[in-house]
Design a protein around this motif. Structure first.
Motif, PDB file in Angstrom:
ATOM      1  N   GLU A  50       3.666  -4.400 -14.536  1.00 24.34           N
ATOM      2  CA  GLU A  50       3.247  -3.097 -15.034  1.00 24.34           C
ATOM      3  C   GLU A  50       4.335  -2.402 -15.849  1.00 24.34           C
ATOM      4  OE1 GLU A  50       1.815  -0.733 -11.826  1.00 24.34           O
ATOM      5  OE2 GLU A  50       0.177  -2.098 -11.328  1.00 24.34           O
ATOM      6  N   TYR A  51       5.548  -2.949 -15.824  1.00 22.51           N
ATOM      7  CA  TYR A  51       6.651  -2.342 -16.582  1.00 22.51           C
ATOM      8  C   TYR A  51       6.953  -3.205 -17.799  1.00 22.51           C
ATOM      9  CZ  TYR A  51      10.958   0.143 -17.631  1.00 22.51           C
ATOM     10  OH  TYR A  51      11.920   0.904 -18.253  1.00 22.51           O
ATOM     11  N   SER A  52       6.943  -2.600 -18.968  1.00 19.60           N
ATOM     12  CA  SER A  52       7.105  -3.359 -20.206  1.00 19.60           C
ATOM     13  C   SER A  52       8.570  -3.645 -20.512  1.00 19.60           C
ATOM     14  CB  SER A  52       6.499  -2.593 -21.386  1.00 19.60           C
ATOM     15  OG  SER A  52       5.104  -2.489 -21.246  1.00 19.60           O
ATOM     16  N   ALA A  53       8.805  -4.819 -21.035  1.00 12.15           N
ATOM     17  CA  ALA A  53      10.128  -5.172 -21.532  1.00 12.15           C
ATOM     18  C   ALA A  53      10.325  -4.570 -22.920  1.00 12.15           C
ATOM     19  CB  ALA A  53      10.278  -6.687 -21.587  1.00 12.15           C
ATOM     20  N   ILE A  54      11.565  -4.541 -23.373  1.00 13.39           N
ATOM     21  CA  ILE A  54      11.860  -4.126 -24.735  1.00 13.39           C
ATOM     22  C   ILE A  54      11.478  -5.274 -25.663  1.00 13.39           C
ATOM     23  CG2 ILE A  54      13.645  -3.272 -26.283  1.00 13.39           C
ATOM     24  CD1 ILE A  54      12.910  -1.425 -23.910  1.00 13.39           C
ATOM     25  N   ILE A  55      10.950  -4.976 -26.820  1.00 10.69           N
ATOM     26  CA  ILE A  55      10.295  -5.974 -27.655  1.00 10.69           C
ATOM     27  C   ILE A  55      11.204  -7.109 -28.103  1.00 10.69           C
ATOM     28  CG2 ILE A  55      10.676  -4.607 -29.741  1.00 10.69           C
ATOM     29  CD1 ILE A  55       7.692  -6.960 -28.985  1.00 10.69           C
ATOM     30  N   ASN A  56      12.470  -6.826 -28.429  1.00  8.34           N
ATOM     31  CA  ASN A  56      13.362  -7.904 -28.884  1.00  8.34           C
ATOM     32  C   ASN A  56      14.815  -7.521 -28.633  1.00  8.34           C
ATOM     33  OD1 ASN A  56      14.024  -6.099 -30.998  1.00  8.34           O
ATOM     34  ND2 ASN A  56      12.530  -7.025 -32.375  1.00  8.34           N
ATOM     35  N   ASP A  57      15.724  -8.479 -28.895  1.00  9.21           N
ATOM     36  CA  ASP A  57      17.151  -8.264 -28.627  1.00  9.21           C
ATOM     37  C   ASP A  57      17.718  -7.122 -29.464  1.00  9.21           C
ATOM     38  OD1 ASP A  57      17.089 -10.350 -26.830  1.00  9.21           O
ATOM     39  OD2 ASP A  57      17.847 -11.835 -28.268  1.00  9.21           O
ATOM     40  N   ARG A  58      17.273  -7.013 -30.693  1.00  3.70           N
ATOM     41  CA  ARG A  58      17.790  -5.960 -31.566  1.00  3.70           C
ATOM     42  C   ARG A  58      17.469  -4.577 -31.009  1.00  3.70           C
ATOM     43  NH1 ARG A  58      15.910  -5.095 -37.906  1.00  3.70           N
ATOM     44  NH2 ARG A  58      17.121  -3.202 -38.295  1.00  3.70           N
ATOM     45  N   SER A  59      16.238  -4.387 -30.565  1.00  5.67           N
ATOM     46  CA  SER A  59      15.853  -3.098 -29.987  1.00  5.67           C
ATOM     47  C   SER A  59      16.572  -2.854 -28.660  1.00  5.67           C
ATOM     48  CB  SER A  59      14.339  -3.047 -29.785  1.00  5.67           C
ATOM     49  OG  SER A  59      13.654  -3.085 -31.018  1.00  5.67           O
ATOM     50  N   TYR A  60      16.715  -3.895 -27.874  1.00  6.31           N
ATOM     51  CA  TYR A  60      17.438  -3.797 -26.600  1.00  6.31           C
ATOM     52  C   TYR A  60      18.869  -3.318 -26.836  1.00  6.31           C
ATOM     53  CZ  TYR A  60      19.521  -5.417 -22.179  1.00  6.31           C
ATOM     54  OH  TYR A  60      20.202  -5.491 -20.975  1.00  6.31           O
ATOM     55  N   ASP A  61      19.559  -3.949 -27.786  1.00  2.00           N
ATOM     56  CA  ASP A  61      20.939  -3.570 -28.084  1.00  2.00           C
ATOM     57  C   ASP A  61      21.017  -2.143 -28.629  1.00  2.00           C
ATOM     58  OD1 ASP A  61      21.770  -6.070 -27.265  1.00  2.00           O
ATOM     59  OD2 ASP A  61      21.862  -6.901 -29.297  1.00  2.00           O
ATOM     60  N   ARG A  62      20.040  -1.750 -29.427  1.00  3.55           N
ATOM     61  CA  ARG A  62      20.033  -0.392 -29.993  1.00  3.55           C
ATOM     62  C   ARG A  62      19.929   0.663 -28.895  1.00  3.55           C
ATOM     63  NH1 ARG A  62      16.162   3.099 -30.780  1.00  3.55           N
ATOM     64  NH2 ARG A  62      14.532   1.578 -30.278  1.00  3.55           N
ATOM     65  N   ILE A  63      19.029   0.426 -27.939  1.00  4.91           N
ATOM     66  CA  ILE A  63      18.835   1.395 -26.852  1.00  4.91           C
ATOM     67  C   ILE A  63      20.067   1.450 -25.949  1.00  4.91           C
ATOM     68  CG2 ILE A  63      17.434   1.941 -24.823  1.00  4.91           C
ATOM     69  CD1 ILE A  63      15.087   0.542 -26.349  1.00  4.91           C
ATOM     70  N   LEU A  64      20.629   0.274 -25.610  1.00  5.96           N
ATOM     71  CA  LEU A  64      21.848   0.271 -24.801  1.00  5.96           C
ATOM     72  C   LEU A  64      22.994   0.961 -25.530  1.00  5.96           C
ATOM     73  CD1 LEU A  64      22.207  -3.139 -22.931  1.00  5.96           C
ATOM     74  CD2 LEU A  64      21.434  -0.945 -22.082  1.00  5.96           C
ATOM     75  N   GLY A  65      23.030   0.802 -26.865  1.00  6.18           N
ATOM     76  CA  GLY A  65      24.067   1.473 -27.651  1.00  6.18           C
ATOM     77  C   GLY A  65      23.960   2.989 -27.545  1.00  6.18           C
ATOM     78  N   MET A  66      22.724   3.492 -27.547  1.00  9.44           N
ATOM     79  CA  MET A  66      22.521   4.932 -27.372  1.00  9.44           C
ATOM     80  C   MET A  66      23.058   5.411 -26.021  1.00  9.44           C
ATOM     81  SD  MET A  66      18.689   5.692 -28.809  1.00  9.44           S
ATOM     82  CE  MET A  66      18.319   5.737 -30.561  1.00  9.44           C
ATOM     83  N   LEU A  67      22.758   4.641 -24.959  1.00 11.54           N
ATOM     84  CA  LEU A  67      23.209   5.016 -23.625  1.00 11.54           C
ATOM     85  C   LEU A  67      24.729   4.924 -23.508  1.00 11.54           C
ATOM     86  CD1 LEU A  67      20.471   3.263 -21.444  1.00 11.54           C
ATOM     87  CD2 LEU A  67      20.793   5.719 -21.754  1.00 11.54           C
ATOM     88  N   THR A  68      25.315   3.892 -24.100  1.00 11.48           N
ATOM     89  CA  THR A  68      26.769   3.733 -24.052  1.00 11.48           C
ATOM     90  C   THR A  68      27.464   4.888 -24.759  1.00 11.48           C
ATOM     91  OG1 THR A  68      26.564   1.321 -23.973  1.00 11.48           O
ATOM     92  CG2 THR A  68      28.688   2.226 -24.689  1.00 11.48           C
ATOM     93  N   GLU A  69      26.973   5.252 -25.925  1.00 14.42           N
ATOM     94  CA  GLU A  69      27.556   6.370 -26.666  1.00 14.42           C
ATOM     95  C   GLU A  69      27.469   7.656 -25.857  1.00 14.42           C
ATOM     96  OE1 GLU A  69      26.995   8.209 -31.123  1.00 14.42           O
ATOM     97  OE2 GLU A  69      25.231   8.145 -29.797  1.00 14.42           O
ATOM     98  N   ALA A  70      26.320   7.909 -25.257  1.00 12.41           N
ATOM     99  CA  ALA A  70      26.143   9.132 -24.468  1.00 12.41           C
ATOM    100  C   ALA A  70      27.067   9.141 -23.254  1.00 12.41           C
ATOM    101  CB  ALA A  70      24.686   9.260 -24.038  1.00 12.41           C
ATOM    102  N   ARG A  71      27.188   7.996 -22.602  1.00 14.74           N
ATOM    103  CA  ARG A  71      28.046   7.909 -21.415  1.00 14.74           C
ATOM    104  C   ARG A  71      29.505   8.158 -21.789  1.00 14.74           C
ATOM    105  NH1 ARG A  71      26.444   3.395 -20.102  1.00 14.74           N
ATOM    106  NH2 ARG A  71      24.828   4.040 -18.633  1.00 14.74           N
ATOM    107  N   GLN A  72      29.941   7.588 -22.890  1.00 12.00           N
ATOM    108  CA  GLN A  72      31.326   7.767 -23.326  1.00 12.00           C
ATOM    109  C   GLN A  72      31.635   9.212 -23.684  1.00 12.00           C
ATOM    110  OE1 GLN A  72      31.555   4.898 -26.526  1.00 12.00           O
ATOM    111  NE2 GLN A  72      32.067   3.189 -25.145  1.00 12.00           N
ATOM    112  N   ARG A  73      30.622   9.948 -24.071  1.00 11.18           N
ATOM    113  CA  ARG A  73      30.806  11.359 -24.426  1.00 11.18           C
ATOM    114  C   ARG A  73      30.628  12.282 -23.231  1.00 11.18           C
ATOM    115  NH1 ARG A  73      29.831  12.386 -29.950  1.00 11.18           N
ATOM    116  NH2 ARG A  73      29.650  14.593 -29.396  1.00 11.18           N
ATOM    117  N   GLY A  74      30.449  11.716 -22.065  1.00 13.22           N
ATOM    118  CA  GLY A  74      30.367  12.524 -20.862  1.00 13.22           C
ATOM    119  C   GLY A  74      29.002  13.093 -20.555  1.00 13.22           C
TER     120      GLY A  74
END
Length: 375
Positions: free
Chosen positions: A285-309
């Motif tokens: 019932e839980y969808s995966a991210i469509i491809n590696d490029r999108s997966y990396d993009r979303i993780l990049g958003m989270l990493t940037e936010a985490r690094q900024r506190g």
């Protein structure tokens, strides 16, 4: 996979077949609509399986509701009203009526229509506009997103079995085919997808002065008022954002909450999501991210936010090892008051992240939305 030469051949065939003086009759249009309906109804399990294979993990009920029922409902509605729609509509003649003049509006088809559908609803957003165009007497060619190649290949195969290319055809291929597709001399072009790709489509269509319909995503806000029903509001926000792991253009991209209700809503949304998705891995019932490029993009958003506190709340009730790069699974994450220059605040997220901002007055919330990037 369709070659550029094959695509041009199909396009030229449809152009030749189209005759403005003799558009498809009512019976011919209904025949094509019935063929598309049969294509869907006869192959529902196969279509669901293909989309699941493209995602790796996706809710079959969501596929059924988001991708397959829409075109069927549209076909049923069109067939109920089409005979009346294609008749000339008599108009008031005003002063000309004194001369015995009668005025009628004739709805004429445009010609050959191109449709480009995205990965998150590749069947629905290909066939739904297609059946409308066919009902109006047009010929149609569809390009389904290269991010869902198995689905695209299956729909192409089925369209060749159920329909005639002179009326309806599906082309498949990578970005080069998509670029050539958008540059053809269409009588109308319909594109659904992201804003950046939309700019490229519009640029490619411009030399031909092609009329283009763009249905793009954006930063969709939800403003929660102080007197809202908290349980109901939290449930709606949580379920909306978790659908297809946030890969829906009409999802709530960010929420504005009263400052003094932030912690209560965070608790309610977290509890609601934990109830809906107690696990992620091997949860159909839980969808995966469509491809590696999108997966990396979303993780990049989270990493940037985490690094900024930024305060990030990962909803992982079973303490699973997610994010999971192999399965492309990212847990649902709340980002509390992220800085305005971060990617999750500036760009459409299109993934399992929900940004939450606080406000102290409704005027402040409205001003925030008006100053925020919305596309």
């Amino acid at each position: 996979m369709t070659t550029i030469n094959e695509m041009h051949q199909i396009f030229n065939l449809q152009k030749i077949q189209y005759d403005r003086a003799q558009p498809m009759t009512y019976e011919e249009r209904v025949t094509v609509l019935n063929q598309i309906e049969a294509l869907i109804r006869d192959n529902i399990p196969e279509l669901i399986t293909a989309l699941q294979a493209d995602f790796g993990q996706r809710d079959p009920l969501q596929i059924l509701s988001a991708d397959l029922t829409g075109p069927l409902a549209t076909i049923a509605y069109i067939k109920k009203h089409l005979r009346k729609w294609i008749l000339p509509a008599k108009q008031r003649s005003g002063l000309m009526a004194l001369t015995g003049t009668k005025q009628y509006v004739y709805n004429e088809p445009l010609g050959v229509v191109g449709i480009m559908s995205p990965f998150n609803a590749p069947i629905d957003l290909a066939l739904d506009p297609a059946v409308e165009a066919i009902a109006a007497g047009n010929r149609v060619m569809v390009k389904i997103s290269e991010y869902t190649p198995k689905t695209a290949a299956l729909v192409q195969k089925l369209s060749q079995q159920y329909l005639n290319e002179k009326n309806f055809a599906v082309v498949t291929g990578e970005a080069d085919i998509a670029a050539q597709f958008s540059a053809l001399d269409w009588d109308k072009l319909v594109f659904t997808g992201g804003s950046e790709t939309g700019k490229k489509v519009l640029s490619a269509a411009a030399p031909n002065l092609t009329p283009v319909v763009l249905e793009l995503g954006g930063k969709n806000p939800a403003v929660v008022l102080p007197d809202a029903n908290k349980q109901m509001t939290a449930a709606k926000i949580a379920r909306s954002r978790s659908g297809n792991s946030g890969q829906i253009c009409l999802d709530t991209d960010y929420v504005l909450l009263p400052t003094d209700q932030l912690d209560e809503y965070v608790g309610l949304i977290t509890a609601q999501l934990a109830q809906v998705f107690p696990t992620y891995i091997n949860n159909s019932e839980y969808s995966a991210i469509i491809n590696d490029r999108s997966y990396d993009r979303i993780l990049g958003m989270l990493t940037e936010a985490r690094q900024r506190g930024t305060r990030l709340i990962t909803i992982n009730p079973n303490n699973e090892l997610v994010p999971d790069v192999k399965r492309r699974l990212i847990p649902l994450t709340l980002a509390i008051n992220p800085d305005r220059d971060l990617q999750i605040a500036r760009n459409e997220i299109f993934g399992p992240i929900l940004s939450i901002f606080t406000y102290d007055s409704l005027d402040e919330a409205i001003a925030f939305i008006n100053s925020h990037e919305n596309r």
